[in-house]
Design a protein around this motif. Sequence first.
Motif, PDB file in Angstrom:
ATOM      1  N   GLU A 151      26.497  31.227  49.493  1.00 40.36           N
ATOM      2  CA  GLU A 151      25.637  30.649  50.163  1.00 40.36           C
ATOM      3  C   GLU A 151      24.592  31.770  50.282  1.00 40.36           C
ATOM      4  O   GLU A 151      24.770  33.062  50.554  1.00 40.36           O
ATOM      5  CB  GLU A 151      25.926  29.869  51.543  1.00 40.36           C
ATOM      6  N   ARG A 152      23.217  31.608  50.685  1.00 35.88           N
ATOM      7  CA  ARG A 152      22.040  32.590  51.038  1.00 35.88           C
ATOM      8  C   ARG A 152      21.298  31.858  51.942  1.00 35.88           C
ATOM      9  O   ARG A 152      21.121  30.589  51.969  1.00 35.88           O
ATOM     10  CB  ARG A 152      21.541  32.981  49.790  1.00 35.88           C
ATOM     11  N   TYR A 153      20.615  32.378  52.935  1.00 38.94           N
ATOM     12  CA  TYR A 153      19.498  32.147  53.891  1.00 38.94           C
ATOM     13  C   TYR A 153      18.243  32.848  53.389  1.00 38.94           C
ATOM     14  O   TYR A 153      18.204  34.077  53.575  1.00 38.94           O
ATOM     15  CB  TYR A 153      19.846  32.402  55.273  1.00 38.94           C
ATOM     16  N   LEU A 154      17.197  32.056  52.935  1.00 41.40           N
ATOM     17  CA  LEU A 154      16.124  32.726  52.564  1.00 41.40           C
ATOM     18  C   LEU A 154      14.735  31.937  53.321  1.00 41.40           C
ATOM     19  O   LEU A 154      14.880  30.896  53.617  1.00 41.40           O
ATOM     20  CB  LEU A 154      16.023  32.430  50.901  1.00 41.40           C
ATOM     21  N   SER A 155      13.755  32.979  53.510  1.00 45.36           N
ATOM     22  CA  SER A 155      12.618  32.288  54.190  1.00 45.36           C
ATOM     23  C   SER A 155      11.686  31.823  52.995  1.00 45.36           C
ATOM     24  O   SER A 155      12.134  32.024  51.540  1.00 45.36           O
ATOM     25  CB  SER A 155      11.597  33.582  54.710  1.00 45.36           C
ATOM     26  N   GLY A 156      10.598  31.123  53.183  1.00 48.91           N
ATOM     27  CA  GLY A 156       9.852  30.462  51.993  1.00 48.91           C
ATOM     28  C   GLY A 156       9.089  31.311  51.220  1.00 48.91           C
ATOM     29  O   GLY A 156       8.806  30.863  49.931  1.00 48.91           O
ATOM     30  N   LEU A 157       9.003  32.734  51.433  1.00 48.84           N
ATOM     31  CA  LEU A 157       8.113  33.655  50.525  1.00 48.84           C
ATOM     32  C   LEU A 157       9.401  34.563  49.950  1.00 48.84           C
ATOM     33  O   LEU A 157       8.744  35.351  49.062  1.00 48.84           O
ATOM     34  CB  LEU A 157       7.197  34.104  51.037  1.00 48.84           C
ATOM     35  N   ASP A 158      10.635  34.402  50.136  1.00 50.67           N
ATOM     36  CA  ASP A 158      11.478  35.342  49.359  1.00 50.67           C
ATOM     37  C   ASP A 158      11.806  35.103  48.196  1.00 50.67           C
ATOM     38  O   ASP A 158      12.084  34.113  47.798  1.00 50.67           O
ATOM     39  CB  ASP A 158      12.612  35.266  50.282  1.00 50.67           C
ATOM     40  N   ALA A 228       9.869  20.476  35.309  1.00 47.87           N
ATOM     41  CA  ALA A 228      10.979  19.709  36.230  1.00 47.87           C
ATOM     42  C   ALA A 228      10.444  18.540  36.553  1.00 47.87           C
ATOM     43  O   ALA A 228       9.579  18.209  37.446  1.00 47.87           O
ATOM     44  CB  ALA A 228      11.443  20.778  37.122  1.00 47.87           C
ATOM     45  N   ALA A 229      11.129  17.452  36.126  1.00 49.65           N
ATOM     46  CA  ALA A 229      10.832  16.032  36.223  1.00 49.65           C
ATOM     47  C   ALA A 229      11.398  15.385  37.614  1.00 49.65           C
ATOM     48  O   ALA A 229      10.612  14.425  38.106  1.00 49.65           O
ATOM     49  CB  ALA A 229      10.922  14.973  34.926  1.00 49.65           C
ATOM     50  N   THR A 230      12.559  15.639  37.976  1.00 49.33           N
ATOM     51  CA  THR A 230      13.150  14.930  39.152  1.00 49.33           C
ATOM     52  C   THR A 230      13.652  15.835  40.080  1.00 49.33           C
ATOM     53  O   THR A 230      14.073  15.280  41.375  1.00 49.33           O
ATOM     54  CB  THR A 230      14.546  14.338  38.519  1.00 49.33           C
ATOM     55  N   PHE A 231      13.736  17.214  40.103  1.00 46.36           N
ATOM     56  CA  PHE A 231      13.922  18.350  41.066  1.00 46.36           C
ATOM     57  C   PHE A 231      12.711  18.080  41.948  1.00 46.36           C
ATOM     58  O   PHE A 231      11.740  18.712  41.662  1.00 46.36           O
ATOM     59  CB  PHE A 231      14.639  19.363  40.615  1.00 46.36           C
ATOM     60  N   THR A 232      13.041  18.092  43.170  1.00 47.32           N
ATOM     61  CA  THR A 232      11.815  18.261  44.387  1.00 47.32           C
ATOM     62  C   THR A 232      11.601  19.738  44.528  1.00 47.32           C
ATOM     63  O   THR A 232      12.293  20.557  44.418  1.00 47.32           O
ATOM     64  CB  THR A 232      12.478  17.452  45.739  1.00 47.32           C
ATOM     65  N   ASP A 233      10.051  19.765  44.811  1.00 44.46           N
ATOM     66  CA  ASP A 233       9.628  21.173  45.164  1.00 44.46           C
ATOM     67  C   ASP A 233      10.627  22.007  46.136  1.00 44.46           C
ATOM     68  O   ASP A 233      10.701  21.319  47.342  1.00 44.46           O
ATOM     69  CB  ASP A 233       8.280  20.991  45.893  1.00 44.46           C
ATOM     70  N   PRO A 234      11.176  22.983  45.759  1.00 45.60           N
ATOM     71  CA  PRO A 234      12.004  23.596  46.728  1.00 45.60           C
ATOM     72  C   PRO A 234      11.644  23.956  48.123  1.00 45.60           C
ATOM     73  O   PRO A 234      12.468  23.815  49.096  1.00 45.60           O
ATOM     74  CB  PRO A 234      12.731  24.915  45.952  1.00 45.60           C
ATOM     75  N   ASP A 235      10.293  24.146  48.268  1.00 47.78           N
ATOM     76  CA  ASP A 235       9.947  24.390  49.298  1.00 47.78           C
ATOM     77  C   ASP A 235       9.816  23.484  50.634  1.00 47.78           C
ATOM     78  O   ASP A 235       9.902  23.434  51.875  1.00 47.78           O
ATOM     79  CB  ASP A 235       8.346  24.685  49.310  1.00 47.78           C
ATOM     80  N   GLY A 236      10.048  22.124  50.029  1.00 49.33           N
ATOM     81  CA  GLY A 236      10.386  21.198  51.083  1.00 49.33           C
ATOM     82  C   GLY A 236      11.660  20.570  51.138  1.00 49.33           C
ATOM     83  O   GLY A 236      11.798  19.469  51.819  1.00 49.33           O
ATOM     84  N   LEU A 237      12.649  21.376  50.859  1.00 50.52           N
ATOM     85  CA  LEU A 237      14.068  21.025  50.986  1.00 50.52           C
ATOM     86  C   LEU A 237      14.583  22.025  52.139  1.00 50.52           C
ATOM     87  O   LEU A 237      14.281  23.086  52.320  1.00 50.52           O
ATOM     88  CB  LEU A 237      14.769  21.308  49.596  1.00 50.52           C
ATOM     89  N   ILE A 257      21.633  27.469  48.676  1.00 50.26           N
ATOM     90  CA  ILE A 257      20.532  28.272  49.253  1.00 50.26           C
ATOM     91  C   ILE A 257      19.878  27.489  50.313  1.00 50.26           C
ATOM     92  O   ILE A 257      19.638  26.372  49.940  1.00 50.26           O
ATOM     93  CB  ILE A 257      19.302  28.383  48.109  1.00 50.26           C
ATOM     94  N   TYR A 258      20.015  27.931  51.640  1.00 48.26           N
ATOM     95  CA  TYR A 258      19.291  27.642  52.644  1.00 48.26           C
ATOM     96  C   TYR A 258      17.659  27.859  53.012  1.00 48.26           C
ATOM     97  O   TYR A 258      17.610  29.156  52.747  1.00 48.26           O
ATOM     98  CB  TYR A 258      19.975  27.773  53.867  1.00 48.26           C
ATOM     99  N   ASN A 259      16.742  27.155  52.782  1.00 48.00           N
ATOM    100  CA  ASN A 259      15.591  27.500  53.444  1.00 48.00           C
ATOM    101  C   ASN A 259      15.281  27.512  54.861  1.00 48.00           C
ATOM    102  O   ASN A 259      15.668  26.581  55.675  1.00 48.00           O
ATOM    103  CB  ASN A 259      14.485  26.159  52.890  1.00 48.00           C
ATOM    104  N   GLN A 260      15.289  28.848  55.476  1.00 46.80           N
ATOM    105  CA  GLN A 260      15.146  28.815  56.711  1.00 46.80           C
ATOM    106  C   GLN A 260      13.817  29.068  57.477  1.00 46.80           C
ATOM    107  O   GLN A 260      13.119  30.130  56.720  1.00 46.80           O
ATOM    108  CB  GLN A 260      16.244  29.704  57.236  1.00 46.80           C
ATOM    109  N   CYS A 261      13.401  28.465  58.321  1.00 45.58           N
ATOM    110  CA  CYS A 261      11.806  28.755  58.928  1.00 45.58           C
ATOM    111  C   CYS A 261      12.372  29.545  60.035  1.00 45.58           C
ATOM    112  O   CYS A 261      13.231  29.620  60.839  1.00 45.58           O
ATOM    113  CB  CYS A 261      11.260  27.446  59.399  1.00 45.58           C
ATOM    114  N   GLU A 262      11.120  30.521  60.155  1.00 45.67           N
ATOM    115  CA  GLU A 262      11.248  31.164  61.451  1.00 45.67           C
ATOM    116  C   GLU A 262       9.550  31.277  61.990  1.00 45.67           C
ATOM    117  O   GLU A 262       8.814  31.930  61.398  1.00 45.67           O
ATOM    118  CB  GLU A 262      11.427  32.685  61.279  1.00 45.67           C
TER     119      GLU A 262
END
Length: 413
Positions: A151-158, A228-237, A257-262
């Motif tokens: 697992e990994r924790y990433l910010s939106g611009l990483d 990609a037809a069915t995978f949601t924009d990863p920024d919104g997950l 991969i976790y999207n983590q906001c700060e």
Amino acid sequence: MALISPTGLLGVRSPIMISWDGTSSVTMQQFKLEIYAWTGAKGSRPSDPVYTIDRTSGFVDVYPNADIAPLLQDLFNQKLDKISVEEPDNLGTDSVLWMQIDYTIGYTDSTPASVQDTGSTDKVLITDGYSDFLDGVNKDLGAVFLVQGDERYLSGLDTYNLPVFLGDTGSDFQSDHRKIKYTGSDASTDTFLISDFVDRTSNLAENRVVLIPAGVPNLTNFNAIEGAATFTDPDGLDWYDIEILDNSNVVQDSIRIYNQCEAKYSPVQLQYVNRNGMWDSLTFFKRKDEDIAISKETYRQQVGSASSSGYTWADNSRGLRTYNHEVRKTTTLNTGFVNEGLIDEIQDMMMSEYVIMTINRTTYRDGVGYVIGQDFRAVNITTGSLRVQKHINDKTINYTLQVEFATPENAML
């Protein structure tokens, strides 16, 4: 009688022990190893070895051995341009190498006529990685497909890429059209054949590892390019899984991969070469403190000067002067609240000899994709020890590390 050939993907930052498979009924006279290491095609071994070990005395053990790992550590060159690729790509040259050993063993039998045993080991892959003591001798680092954690924790611009080890050219990957499956927290999915992007049968050393886009900017661009037809924009997950599937769609390996906001702090991303010899990444989300340290040297010079009117000096004359001023910057970083398992990645980063910090990031959203802009500075981890935290003891886990830029601010040396 011959050498015991190592197999798999070996890390040169742990011992690579080469030993003889003979018996104690003979007397050793010579133990010669010619070590070849090269990038590119498996069959394109250079004509000359990079090192030769030739022992003709001092055999106190009937099973002689040699640790060749220290001889190979300076052969690797990690490529920064592979950190933020936007489509699946192969690892850079000099990041993974082929290795083979020619050997000559001279000994005497009971007659005692002189006998020689010569040959070559199997060709194996080596990387700038290491294994743990409990892994045993000559650990195969490529026993799994994803040569990173789970697992990994990433910010939106990483930016982030996931290395997938394809195995040796004789592995099952040659006939198995393995797949990459992205699954979002909203259950959206997309699946791609690895063979659509790389030649899985290639015998080039650098082609045995494929980099899969995983961070939001490069994954978003990849999805836009591939439609990609069915995978949601990863920024919104909230999170998304990346899985390696076989032909029967059975999961072979996976990472989340976790999207983590700060909202308060500016996250800092560090890239480092992990225990498997691949670029890895950790993002520090919480408080960041910066310090500067200025060093200088001094000398005493003569004050004033002589003239026809006598010896004089000005009010601002300087007797004690300073020179060789140097500015060093250190940064204290905090992970934020993390799981217990992250200590393995923290240890990897502290053990890494290649650590860089993402700076001057200008990455921004542009239409359906991202324009990725970022610079890197080499840093050294100056924190020498950490207490391993447990939820049962600490409730919430946060790790604090101090890093120092590897070059002074005002000099290149």
